[in-house]
Structures are given as C-alpha cells and as structure tokens.
Design a protein around this motif. Structure first.
Motif, mmCIF file in Angstrom:
data_model
loop_
_atom_site.group_PDB
_atom_site.id
_atom_site.type_symbol
_atom_site.label_atom_id
_atom_site.label_comp_id
_atom_site.label_asym_id
_atom_site.label_seq_id
_atom_site.Cartn_x
_atom_site.Cartn_y
_atom_site.Cartn_z
ATOM 1 N N ILE A 11 3.503 -5.473 5.269
ATOM 2 C CA ILE A 11 2.193 -5.564 4.607
ATOM 3 C C ILE A 11 2.143 -4.623 3.410
ATOM 4 N N SER A 12 2.695 -3.433 3.559
ATOM 5 C CA SER A 12 2.745 -2.490 2.435
ATOM 6 C C SER A 12 3.591 -3.038 1.298
ATOM 7 N N GLU A 13 4.714 -3.690 1.636
ATOM 8 C CA GLU A 13 5.576 -4.289 0.613
ATOM 9 C C GLU A 13 4.836 -5.365 -0.166
ATOM 10 N N ILE A 14 4.075 -6.191 0.567
ATOM 11 C CA ILE A 14 3.323 -7.269 -0.095
ATOM 12 C C ILE A 14 2.298 -6.685 -1.061
ATOM 13 N N ALA A 15 1.564 -5.679 -0.598
ATOM 14 C CA ALA A 15 0.515 -5.073 -1.428
ATOM 15 C C ALA A 15 1.090 -4.448 -2.705
ATOM 16 N N LYS A 16 2.323 -3.906 -2.607
ATOM 17 C CA LYS A 16 2.945 -3.263 -3.775
ATOM 18 C C LYS A 16 3.518 -4.280 -4.759
ATOM 19 N N ASN A 17 4.035 -5.396 -4.232
ATOM 20 C CA ASN A 17 4.796 -6.324 -5.069
ATOM 21 C C ASN A 17 4.001 -7.517 -5.598
ATOM 22 N N PHE A 18 2.829 -7.774 -5.018
ATOM 23 C CA PHE A 18 2.072 -8.958 -5.419
ATOM 24 C C PHE A 18 0.596 -8.619 -5.628
ATOM 25 N N GLU A 19 -0.007 -9.351 -6.556
ATOM 26 C CA GLU A 19 -1.436 -9.142 -6.826
ATOM 27 C C GLU A 19 -2.249 -9.974 -5.838
ATOM 28 N N VAL A 20 -2.252 -9.531 -4.614
ATOM 29 C CA VAL A 20 -3.016 -10.200 -3.564
ATOM 30 C C VAL A 20 -3.767 -9.162 -2.744
ATOM 31 N N GLU A 21 -4.863 -9.602 -2.165
ATOM 32 C CA GLU A 21 -5.569 -8.774 -1.193
ATOM 33 C C GLU A 21 -5.157 -9.244 0.198
ATOM 34 N N VAL A 22 -4.835 -8.278 1.057
ATOM 35 C CA VAL A 22 -4.395 -8.602 2.412
ATOM 36 C C VAL A 22 -5.443 -8.122 3.405
#
Length: 341
Positions: free
Chosen positions: A281-292
């Motif tokens: 989840i941390s990787e996604i937040a850092k690499n993509f402009e998305v809200e999780v």
C-alpha cells in the motif's frame, strides 16, 4: 511414502449398507504433516483407523514404505503396528499406571530390556515436556499433559508414522496450540510422518503441509494448505476456509462502496507467502497518483507461509487505476476487481 489406492469401507447391517470410506486414493510423502478434514460423518475417523487396520478395509490397498499392510497376516500386522503410532481424542491412558509406566507399556509388550525401557522413557518424557511428572497418575494431570503422555507413548517404538485421531478436539484453544507446537517440533526433530484428522481448520492451518477434504466418505479436494486456503474449490472447503477468514462472509457489507457511482475501483487482494509482509500500500501511494482507502483485511500464517486478504478502494484517473492494478499484479498479488471505475 504412504500410498493409499481405491480404499473403501462398507459397514453392513440387516437393514442397510453404509459407505463410510468411498474409493479414497492419496499419496503422503515421507516426513510431511498431512491433514484430513471433514465434518461429522465425513468418514475421516474410519479412514485413519483403516491405515493401521483397526478397521478392516472392504477393498483397496495401503502401502507404507512399499509394504501393503492390507495383505499382511495377523503376526506381520502386529509387528508393523509397532511402527505406526497413534494418539486419540480422549487420551486412552491406563489410569492405574503412572506417566512412566504408561509410556513404558508398548515397550514392555515389544519385549524390550528394562534398561532400554528406562532410558527410552526418560528420553520421551523430556521430549514432550513432562519432566518431574514421571510418578504422577493420569488423574493428577491436566488435559494437555495427558495428551503429552499419549504422544510419548505413541513414540515409544520409534514409529515410521504417527496417526492423530482428533488429538486436540478435547482441549481448550491455548492447550491445543501447545500440543500442535509439540507435534511440529517432533516432526522436525524426528522427520516423522504425521497424518492428522480434524474438523477444525485452525489445526490444518497451523501445522499441516498438505490437506485432504472429506465429504460423504470421498476426498473432494486435496492440495498444499496454502493453495487450498487461497483457492478453495469445493463447497465444503469454502465453508472451512470461512471459519478462519470471516471476511468472506462480509463482502456484502462492502456494497455501499461497490455501488457508489464515482471514479473508484474496489478490489480484493490475496497476499501469499512473503508478499503478505510487503508494504504494498505504501508503494502504491508513492508511485501512483491515487487515493487508497483500506476497507478491511486479515492475515493468517500456515506452515508454508502467510496468506492475507485485503479489500481496498482506489480513487483516481481511470488510466492510473489500470496502471496501479497492473503494478499490484506484477508484484505477485492476486487481484479480484469487485467494482470498476
């Protein structure tokens, strides 16, 4: 290796025939802990008693180290049974004998010298964690201690196989975990093949390498525990998995997110093995402009690694959401899309 081929057991009465075990074929590897799970009446108790011929098979074969025990004479079977240990749900101890004497009993029957019996019993008492209890009688022991005596007794003749017939179902949860930890320790120290039957998925999850699921005398599913947990095929297996993963029951509670008319995706992630420890989840937040938005999740360990389930909501541009899901999949995490943007 244990090879079971086309094993059947039919109980006959004047009024009916009951097919308790119906054409079961399994291969169990040397040194593994193999679980057999089923609900009451599935045939699992009969199955395990067929392995050492406490019940006589109607047909089929059971080979243990290339020796077919279904073809053995009574005298051959007596010798073979010394190498097939068994522990029971209700301990089956001799109440008039001490801990030492209960463990010594199978050695006495086998005609072992007294010096060897003393040495072996002392070794087993230490192995199962009962030092200081040698002179106690079963009535002076807790349930967990009684089962430890049963385990030590089953190991007295250095068996090739240990059969466990609902060995923890009479114990409280904490004691159950202690006994299961002991069985894992014995499996590793002695390289002992263990076949364990149970109706509790927690037991399978905690110590087994592979599992067979029984229903109405048949094996309806078999495989590595981790695979069966993550991808259960039969209805019976899915019911057992739901015992440990209550989120499978609660997917309907996510409808308020799934039915929202917005640009979000709701996805279900399956983490397996080392991926369960990954900070994805941390990787996604850092690499993509998305809200999780984490909706709910759970994680559970097995002998072959951990597995987890996580429900998340992703908000963002549809192209970015697609790229995000591809990234998750490349990370080795299984993705099930519950709601498309």
């Amino acid at each position: 290796m244990i090879q079971i081929k086309n094993l059947k057991k039919v109980f006959e009465t004047k009024k009916q025939k009951v097919q308790a075990v119906d054409d079961v074929s399994l291969e169990i590897e040397q040194g593994e802990i193999f679980g057999v799970i089923g609900y009451s009446g599935a045939g699992k108790s009969t199955f395990i008693r067929l392995i050492n011929r406490l019940e006589e098979p109607t047909s089929g074969s059971i080979e243990i180290h290339d020796k077919d025990i279904t073809k053995m004479s009574a005298s051959e079977l007596r010798l073979k049974r010394q190498k097939i240990g068994m522990i029971f749900q209700h301990f089956n101890l001799l109440w008039s004998r001490t801990v030492f004497d209960n463990i010594a009993f199978p050695l006495e029957i086998a005609g072992a010298p007294k010096a060897k019996i003393k040495e072996k019993v002392k070794e087993l008492i230490h192995l199962v964690g009962l030092s200081g209890k040698e002179s106690n009688y079963p009535s002076q022991l807790s349930g967990g201690q009684k089962q430890r005596v049963g385990i030590a007794r089953a190991l007295a003749n250095d068996p090739e196989v240990l059969l466990c017939d609902e060995a923890t179902s009479a114990l409280d949860p904490e004691t159950t975990d202690d006994i299961l930890d002991l069985l894992v320790s014995i499996n590793k120290k002695l390289g002992l093949t263990i076949i364990l039957i149970t109706h509790e998925m927690h037991v399978i999850q905690k110590i087994c390498h592979r599992v067979a699921v029984m229903e109405n005398g048949k094996v309806v599913e078999t495989g590595e525990v981790l695979d069966v947990f993550v991808r259960p095929q039969s209805k019976t297996t899915k019911r057992f998995v739901q015992q440990l993963n209550p989120l499978e029951h609660e997917q309907d509670k996510l409808k308020e997110f799934i039915n929202q008319h917005d640009d979000s995706e709701v996805i279900k992630l399956h983490f397996i093995g080392n991926n369960a420890k990954r900070a994805l989840i941390s990787e996604i937040a850092k690499n993509f402009e998305v809200e999780v938005n984490i909706l709910q999740g759970s994680i559970a360990p097995t002998q072959e690694g951990s597995y987890g389930t996580l429900y998340i909501q992703l908000n963002g541009n549809s192209n970015v959401l697609t790229d995000t899901i591809h990234y998750i999949q490349k990370a080795g995490v299984e993705v099930e899309v519950l709601k498309h943007a």
